[in-house]
Motif scaffolding. Sequence first.
Motif, PDB file in Angstrom:
ATOM      1  N   THR A 142       7.337   8.029 -13.653  1.00 53.09           N
ATOM      2  CA  THR A 142       7.816   8.239 -15.024  1.00 53.09           C
ATOM      3  C   THR A 142       6.885   7.560 -16.038  1.00 53.09           C
ATOM      4  O   THR A 142       6.192   6.604 -15.716  1.00 53.09           O
ATOM      5  CB  THR A 142       9.258   7.706 -15.183  1.00 53.09           C
ATOM      6  OG1 THR A 142       9.284   6.334 -14.794  1.00 53.09           O
ATOM      7  CG2 THR A 142      10.235   8.491 -14.334  1.00 53.09           C
ATOM      8  N   TRP A 144       5.850   5.872 -20.071  1.00 57.08           N
ATOM      9  CA  TRP A 144       6.321   4.774 -20.916  1.00 57.08           C
ATOM     10  C   TRP A 144       6.931   5.252 -22.221  1.00 57.08           C
ATOM     11  O   TRP A 144       7.601   4.491 -22.897  1.00 57.08           O
ATOM     12  CB  TRP A 144       5.158   3.814 -21.215  1.00 57.08           C
ATOM     13  CG  TRP A 144       3.939   4.558 -21.691  1.00 57.08           C
ATOM     14  CD1 TRP A 144       2.877   4.958 -20.920  1.00 57.08           C
ATOM     15  CD2 TRP A 144       3.681   5.065 -23.007  1.00 57.08           C
ATOM     16  NE1 TRP A 144       1.981   5.670 -21.677  1.00 57.08           N
ATOM     17  CE2 TRP A 144       2.447   5.749 -22.968  1.00 57.08           C
ATOM     18  CE3 TRP A 144       4.368   5.012 -24.223  1.00 57.08           C
ATOM     19  CZ2 TRP A 144       1.896   6.374 -24.080  1.00 57.08           C
ATOM     20  CZ3 TRP A 144       3.817   5.634 -25.338  1.00 57.08           C
ATOM     21  CH2 TRP A 144       2.597   6.302 -25.257  1.00 57.08           C
ATOM     22  N   LYS A 168       8.841   5.127  -9.513  1.00 54.77           N
ATOM     23  CA  LYS A 168       7.807   4.196  -9.976  1.00 54.77           C
ATOM     24  C   LYS A 168       7.672   4.378 -11.477  1.00 54.77           C
ATOM     25  O   LYS A 168       7.187   5.398 -11.955  1.00 54.77           O
ATOM     26  CB  LYS A 168       6.457   4.472  -9.315  1.00 54.77           C
ATOM     27  CG  LYS A 168       5.485   3.337  -9.585  1.00 54.77           C
ATOM     28  CD  LYS A 168       4.043   3.760  -9.684  1.00 54.77           C
ATOM     29  CE  LYS A 168       3.709   4.490 -10.943  1.00 54.77           C
ATOM     30  NZ  LYS A 168       3.859   3.706 -12.198  1.00 54.77           N
ATOM     31  N   ALA A 170       6.321   3.501 -15.452  1.00 56.87           N
ATOM     32  CA  ALA A 170       4.999   3.174 -16.017  1.00 56.87           C
ATOM     33  C   ALA A 170       4.832   1.660 -16.098  1.00 56.87           C
ATOM     34  O   ALA A 170       5.805   0.928 -16.318  1.00 56.87           O
ATOM     35  CB  ALA A 170       4.869   3.796 -17.400  1.00 56.87           C
ATOM     36  N   GLU A 171       3.609   1.208 -15.958  1.00 58.12           N
ATOM     37  CA  GLU A 171       3.325  -0.239 -15.966  1.00 58.12           C
ATOM     38  C   GLU A 171       3.604  -0.880 -17.327  1.00 58.12           C
ATOM     39  O   GLU A 171       3.817  -2.085 -17.411  1.00 58.12           O
ATOM     40  CB  GLU A 171       1.883  -0.513 -15.504  1.00 58.12           C
ATOM     41  CG  GLU A 171       0.783   0.297 -16.159  1.00 58.12           C
ATOM     42  CD  GLU A 171       0.586   1.687 -15.562  1.00 58.12           C
ATOM     43  OE1 GLU A 171       1.537   2.233 -14.954  1.00 58.12           O
ATOM     44  OE2 GLU A 171      -0.512   2.248 -15.723  1.00 58.12           O
ATOM     45  N   PRO A 202      -0.965   1.828 -10.536  1.00 61.56           N
ATOM     46  CA  PRO A 202      -0.124   2.875  -9.937  1.00 61.56           C
ATOM     47  C   PRO A 202      -0.758   3.571  -8.735  1.00 61.56           C
ATOM     48  O   PRO A 202      -0.055   4.221  -7.962  1.00 61.56           O
ATOM     49  CB  PRO A 202       0.066   3.865 -11.078  1.00 61.56           C
ATOM     50  CG  PRO A 202      -1.098   3.640 -11.992  1.00 61.56           C
ATOM     51  CD  PRO A 202      -1.474   2.199 -11.868  1.00 61.56           C
ATOM     52  N   PHE A 220       6.871  14.300 -11.600  1.00 62.75           N
ATOM     53  CA  PHE A 220       5.968  13.467 -12.401  1.00 62.75           C
ATOM     54  C   PHE A 220       6.043  13.859 -13.861  1.00 62.75           C
ATOM     55  O   PHE A 220       6.055  15.040 -14.193  1.00 62.75           O
ATOM     56  CB  PHE A 220       4.529  13.680 -11.888  1.00 62.75           C
ATOM     57  CG  PHE A 220       3.465  13.053 -12.760  1.00 62.75           C
ATOM     58  CD1 PHE A 220       3.158  11.709 -12.654  1.00 62.75           C
ATOM     59  CD2 PHE A 220       2.762  13.825 -13.695  1.00 62.75           C
ATOM     60  CE1 PHE A 220       2.177  11.125 -13.459  1.00 62.75           C
ATOM     61  CE2 PHE A 220       1.774  13.252 -14.504  1.00 62.75           C
ATOM     62  CZ  PHE A 220       1.485  11.898 -14.378  1.00 62.75           C
ATOM     63  N   SER A 223       0.269  12.363 -17.969  1.00 60.47           N
ATOM     64  CA  SER A 223      -0.895  13.108 -18.460  1.00 60.47           C
ATOM     65  C   SER A 223      -1.256  14.270 -17.524  1.00 60.47           C
ATOM     66  O   SER A 223      -0.972  14.233 -16.316  1.00 60.47           O
ATOM     67  CB  SER A 223      -2.098  12.162 -18.566  1.00 60.47           C
ATOM     68  OG  SER A 223      -2.415  11.664 -17.288  1.00 60.47           O
ATOM     69  N   MET A 229      -4.211  15.618 -10.449  1.00 59.32           N
ATOM     70  CA  MET A 229      -4.701  14.860  -9.283  1.00 59.32           C
ATOM     71  C   MET A 229      -3.567  14.718  -8.248  1.00 59.32           C
ATOM     72  O   MET A 229      -3.776  14.948  -7.046  1.00 59.32           O
ATOM     73  CB  MET A 229      -5.189  13.490  -9.787  1.00 59.32           C
ATOM     74  CG  MET A 229      -5.752  12.557  -8.760  1.00 59.32           C
ATOM     75  SD  MET A 229      -4.518  11.588  -7.929  1.00 59.32           S
ATOM     76  CE  MET A 229      -4.026  10.438  -9.182  1.00 59.32           C
TER      77      MET A 229
END
Length: 476
Positions: A142, A144, A168, A170-171, A202, A220, A223, A229
């Motif tokens: 996910t 931010w 997971k 976002a940082e 990540p 997901f 971006s 990717m």
Amino acid sequence: MFINGKWMAAENSREFKVYNPANGNIIGTVPDGGKNDAVLAVKAAHDAFPLWSETTAYQRSEFLYRLYSLMMENHELLAATMTEEQGKPIQAARNEVRYGADFLLWFAEEAKRVYGRTIPSARADQRFLVLKQPVGVVAAITPWNYPVSMITRKIAPALAAGCTIVIKPAEDTPLCAIEMMKLVEKAGFPKGVVNLVTACDPGPVGDVFVSDPRVRKITFTGSTKIGRMLAKKAAGNMKRISLELGGHAPFIVCKDADPQIAAKGLSLVKFLNTGQACICPNRIFVHSSMKKAFLNVLTDKVRTMKVGQGNLPGVSIGPLVNRDAVEKVHHQVEDAVNNGAVIVSGGHSLRDNGLDNGHFYAPTILDNVDEKMLIYREETFGPVAPIITYENESELIKRANDTEYGLAAYIYTADLKKAMNLFEQLRFGIIGINDINPTAASAPFGGVKDSGIGREGAIEGIDEYLDIKLGGFSLR
Ligand code: ADP
């Protein structure tokens, strides 16, 4: 981290810091998970899957209702955490919590409506039966910018369908995710059904998600570059994927539109979340006859927007997420000006009056934007409104569609026939017609082309988490 119903540190005991983007203060420290933590979480979700997938839809619905109620009870705490961690003004944070909670409510009901079907056969002694079953373990990544609602948009349909999940976040915004997991724990979900792995880098966690064969689905939001990717890697063992990626929304103001209403709509949707939403307009096509009136209203609105820390009264524009974001926005503005654009308002970062340690950029209007400029092609993700003047409506559709993205588009017109024609011709997944908020838990959100694959919300949203099984029964 929350794995198999327990709160955990990272296996290597490492942690990372979380900052308030409005003032640079450290607001928390969270576990810096890696490969082994991700594997543990995937195992927990895999072990929990058989029991969870065999609960009844009514039981799963109960859990989702409970989580919904807990979110509403803890509304203010979630909103305050979001403003501190992500920067958006407190009222916008409250709106996001409500919007996010609505996915739980909506999918609590939808869990009970996972219908299959029977199909008549050409053979008298044959029956076809179509069944929908949960795909299995889901890995969710996910972003931010909407740190609470992007979690519920994924967990609600996944859990309703009978899947288990590893998230997971976002940082930049792990604290919102941790607050959500506290509510998951309180709601009493069986251990391993919902798991959270936080990580500063990540990559290693993402690699486990795409390569571990126990994960059957990747969802997901982020971006296009990272989405592409992940999709390539997930193809390695044919995982299901849903990708909600970037956008470059056209906002079309036709010559018969009301310029006041259109400018008001634009000021709301362009500066939403300080321009950090994938549905934000990035090319504003205004008919030449309408330009002056439209710009006057827009400029008045933009000049009165208050920029600052989201918890202060009257603030409607918060900070950008980090320093890189400010630099990217300014680079696009400079490039546009060097290629002939005119700054009507803003055009610079803001550092005075208590904003010196935050990542603030003045709400900006750029006029005379055209195809030569970076901003015409690249997603801005910042508070810049690029105005493009057009004359010819027959060329308009071609120009509006001239982007590799295909998420949102907006049309302002008083002419129903024109609205329908544009609605049908524009190659985007979500189109607002005299409307700037075409999103809800009950409506399918998602893009075409480089904006992604799959839909979130609505009946389509739960199908993303279901496999279709066909039974052919011979009665001979
Ligand atoms: P943005 O540039 O807006 O931050 P990203 O696509 O980089 O968008 O980030 C969206 C989400 O994708 C975040 O949770 C981020 O941690 C995650 N992410 C970024 N790079 C990777 C990667 N290599 N593998 C897995 N997840 C990633």
